[in-house]
Write a protein that holds these residues in place. Structure first.
Motif, PDB file in Angstrom:
ATOM      1  N   ALA A  66     -17.745 -94.569   3.963  1.00  0.00           N
ATOM      2  CA  ALA A  66     -18.841 -95.276   3.326  1.00  0.00           C
ATOM      3  C   ALA A  66     -20.303 -94.858   3.536  1.00  0.00           C
ATOM      4  N   HIS A  67     -20.413 -93.665   4.345  1.00  0.00           N
ATOM      5  CA  HIS A  67     -21.819 -93.045   4.407  1.00  0.00           C
ATOM      6  C   HIS A  67     -21.809 -91.765   5.035  1.00  0.00           C
ATOM      7  N   THR A  68     -22.173 -90.791   4.191  1.00  0.00           N
ATOM      8  CA  THR A  68     -22.342 -89.371   5.054  1.00  0.00           C
ATOM      9  C   THR A  68     -23.600 -88.950   3.964  1.00  0.00           C
ATOM     10  N   HIS A  69     -24.096 -87.696   4.400  1.00  0.00           N
ATOM     11  CA  HIS A  69     -25.241 -87.066   3.653  1.00  0.00           C
ATOM     12  C   HIS A  69     -24.725 -85.634   3.363  1.00  0.00           C
ATOM     13  N   SER A  70     -24.282 -85.125   2.094  1.00  0.00           N
ATOM     14  CA  SER A  70     -23.726 -84.169   1.978  1.00  0.00           C
ATOM     15  C   SER A  70     -24.453 -82.890   2.405  1.00  0.00           C
ATOM     16  N   MET A 249     -28.760 -98.433   2.246  1.00  0.00           N
ATOM     17  CA  MET A 249     -29.937 -98.356   2.988  1.00  0.00           C
ATOM     18  C   MET A 249     -29.732 -98.345   4.518  1.00  0.00           C
ATOM     19  N   HIS A 250     -30.132 -97.388   5.174  1.00  0.00           N
ATOM     20  CA  HIS A 250     -29.976 -97.228   6.746  1.00  0.00           C
ATOM     21  C   HIS A 250     -30.539 -98.465   7.176  1.00  0.00           C
ATOM     22  N   CYS A 251     -29.920 -99.245   8.362  1.00  0.00           N
ATOM     23  CA  CYS A 251     -30.423-100.443   8.926  1.00  0.00           C
ATOM     24  C   CYS A 251     -30.238-100.143  10.218  1.00  0.00           C
ATOM     25  N   PRO A 286     -25.670 -98.812   6.368  1.00  0.00           N
ATOM     26  CA  PRO A 286     -25.019 -97.860   7.480  1.00  0.00           C
ATOM     27  C   PRO A 286     -25.979 -98.140   8.978  1.00  0.00           C
ATOM     28  N   HIS A 287     -25.030 -98.026   9.948  1.00  0.00           N
ATOM     29  CA  HIS A 287     -25.352 -98.283  11.296  1.00  0.00           C
ATOM     30  C   HIS A 287     -25.407 -99.682  11.936  1.00  0.00           C
ATOM     31  N   SER A 288     -26.465-100.481  11.263  1.00  0.00           N
ATOM     32  CA  SER A 288     -26.862-101.780  11.559  1.00  0.00           C
ATOM     33  C   SER A 288     -26.356-102.057  13.209  1.00  0.00           C
ATOM     34  N   VAL A 338     -18.342 -91.258   8.371  1.00  0.00           N
ATOM     35  CA  VAL A 338     -18.568 -90.109   9.067  1.00  0.00           C
ATOM     36  C   VAL A 338     -19.995 -89.953   9.539  1.00  0.00           C
ATOM     37  N   ASP A 339     -20.981 -90.222   8.706  1.00  0.00           N
ATOM     38  CA  ASP A 339     -22.308 -89.897   8.490  1.00  0.00           C
ATOM     39  C   ASP A 339     -22.362 -88.313   8.346  1.00  0.00           C
ATOM     40  N   GLY A 340     -23.665 -87.767   8.373  1.00  0.00           N
ATOM     41  CA  GLY A 340     -23.754 -86.570   7.741  1.00  0.00           C
ATOM     42  C   GLY A 340     -23.247 -85.396   9.060  1.00  0.00           C
TER      43      GLY A 340
HETATM   44 ZN   LIG Z   1     -27.320 -91.406   7.494  1.00  0.00          ZN
END
Ligand SMILES: [Zn+2]
Length: 501
Positions: A66-70, A249-251, A286-288, A338-340
């Motif tokens: 649910a979160h990555t940066h290709s 939104m990164h949090c 993401p993160h929280s 997984v994140d970027g």
């Molecule tokens: Zn990120």
């Protein structure tokens, strides 16, 4: 189009060892039509159904990152032993001016790794180093359309910076550094850029949202709590809701962010979003990591917003431990990401499930509070479905659900012996046992190979393209200067938060 997976085992939390043996799964169109005894399912299977031999296979729902940066695929294995703020300067100092083709290749690289290792869906918090345009936005969608993964793309933008502003108040000038390179100091210009971007995104959302039989979605990606005005976030939510889409939104990834937001807004990020009416089930966070008070955990859970746990990135950047148990206890739905690939550095969701199941064990002496294998796996499947706004429609193997199904060979060394399925999946498996992957009722991996694209040719083109961007072991002088400035600010803030400010 129908698919019959014949005589497989099915992941089932109610069955002994979490496995229901010798079942058949009938998929019609994009959804699962029936799961049951093979002779019964055979009675309703269309004669032209594609048959997949499921013997010695365990069928599971696909995992969802649910979160990555290709775009970070260009920066694998690049920056270690740095917290987020200096890491951002190093990363921005290192990235190239990526073309639309670069973005297409980068999105392909995430998808290739994910599909081959049993991850059927992703939310790409789509990051681009230059000004936004349709060609760059379309590139990611085209890649996801071509390879067959379920994808939600959320282009990343901002219109403010509380970190730079807080640094200035504390006597540190990072306004000209790579940390904030993309922003004009003039608020009117920043607002104009925001409106321009939202207009470009609107056009793109109209063209892409719901394409490929609903497999592709467009979200908006307002960058992070410390980088947004209320106006920006409100406009973003209004525009996303027009399409039945959501936002990412990164949090509160770091203590520095939490400190700068509290200094600027006079309250926590979650309290502020709640007061402004900017939380909801269509908001993914993401993160929280630095959501800590009972009141904020209540606000988060009540709103239905979906926090996304990225344990690998949080470990690599030393950001902290997301309060996953507390969130679940308060009734929140937690997803995994997984994140970027510059902060993980792979795109392997099984590894992320394993980390989520393990790292919380360090936090408490009460093992009953630790995250179980099933909780971690379900955060990676059902939690991801909620983040994609498919709650109750995706992430479980049940009739009526969208057909994102993974088959794993239970004769593999990794899965031998096949004991409790959730524990095997969370602690043993890293994707090497995956043989078949079905997304939205289409076979996209067959016998361990992608069906729709030539993965070797794409990987070769990507590697050649990466060579266009020189690998630097040390930052060049101008980046090193920016990093020195951000390190000094970072140390100062960390001393402040250690003192309880
Ligand atoms: Zn990120």
């Amino acid at each position: 189009m129908s698919i019959l997976i014949d005589h497989c085992d099915v992941l089932d939390p109610t069955a002994p060892r979490s496995t229901r043996a010798n079942q058949s799964i009938l998929i019609v169109g994009a959804r699962i039509q029936a799961i049951g005894a093979p002779d019964e399912v055979a009675l309703i299977t269309p004669p032209d159904a594609l048959r997949v031999d499921g013997r010695h296979m365990l069928a599971t729902p696909g995992l969802i990152s649910a979160h990555t940066h290709s775009a970070e695929n260009f920066l694998r294995g690049y920056a270690e032993r740095m917290p987020l703020e200096p890491w951002l300067v190093w990363m921005i100092g290192q990235c190239g001016e990526y073309t639309a083709r670069d973005h297409y290749l980068a999105a392909m690289m995430s998808s290739i790794e994910m599909l081959l290792s049993g991850c059927t869906g992703l939310i790409d918090h789509y990051w681009h180093s230059g000004p936004w345009n349709r060609e760059v936005l379309d590139a990611g969608m085209l890649a996801y359309r071509d390879i067959g993964i379920r994808a939600t793309v959320a282009p990343l933008y901002d219109d403010s910076d509380f970190v730079v502003a807080t640094a200035a108040k504390l006597g540190f000038d990072i306004s000209q550094s790579r940390y904030s390179l993309r922003q004009s100091p003039d608020p009117a210009i920043r607002h104009g850029v925001l409106l321009n971007n939202l207009a470009i995104f609107d056009d793109w959302m109209g063209a892409w949202h719901g394409q490929a039989n609903g497999r592709l979605q467009t979200f908006l990606g307002p960058a992070a709590g410390q980088l947004l005005t209320a106006d920006c976030l409100r406009r973003s939510l209004d525009q996303a809701r027009k399409y039945g889409a959501g936002i990412q939104m990164h949090c509160l990834e770091t203590r520095v962010q939490d400190y700068c937001i509290r200094q600027t807004r006079g309250c926590t990020q979650i309290e502020w979003m709640d007061k402004e009416g900017l939380l909801g089930p269509d908001v993914t966070l993401p993160h929280s990591v630095w959501i800590r008070s009972e009141a904020d955990l209540d606000r988060l859970a009540r709103s239905g917003a979906v926090p996304v746990h990225n344990p690998a990135a949080n470990l690599k950047l030393g950001s902290g431990l997301m309060p996953m148990r507390e969130m679940l206890d308060h009734g929140a739905t937690v997803a995994l990401g997984v994140d970027g690939a510059c902060s993980n550095d792979n795109q392997n969701m099984f590894e992320t499930v394993k980390l989520a199941a393990l790292i919380h064990n360090l936090k408490s002496h009460d093992p009953k509070t630790w995250i179980s294998a099933r909780e971690a796996f379900e955060a990676g499947s059902m939690g991801g479905a909620a983040a994609m706004l498919h709650k109750g429609q995706l992430g479980e193997l049940k009739p009526g659900q969208l057909a994102d199904v993974v088959l794993l060979d239970t004769r593999s060394p990794t899965l031998s012996p096949m004991n409790d399925a959730y524990e095997m999946l969370a602690y043993c498996e890293l994707g090497g046992s995956v043989t078949h992957v079905i997304v939205n009722g289409e076979v996209v991996v067959k016998d361990g190979a992608l069906t729709a694209i030539d993965a070797a040719a794409i990987t070769q083109e990507f590697r050649e393209r990466v060579d266009a961007f020189p690998f630097r072991h040390e930052p060049p002088p101008e980046v090193a200067r920016d990093m020195d400035a951000i390190w000094a600010f970072w140390r100062d803030v960390m001393q402040r938060v250690d003192r309880g400010e």
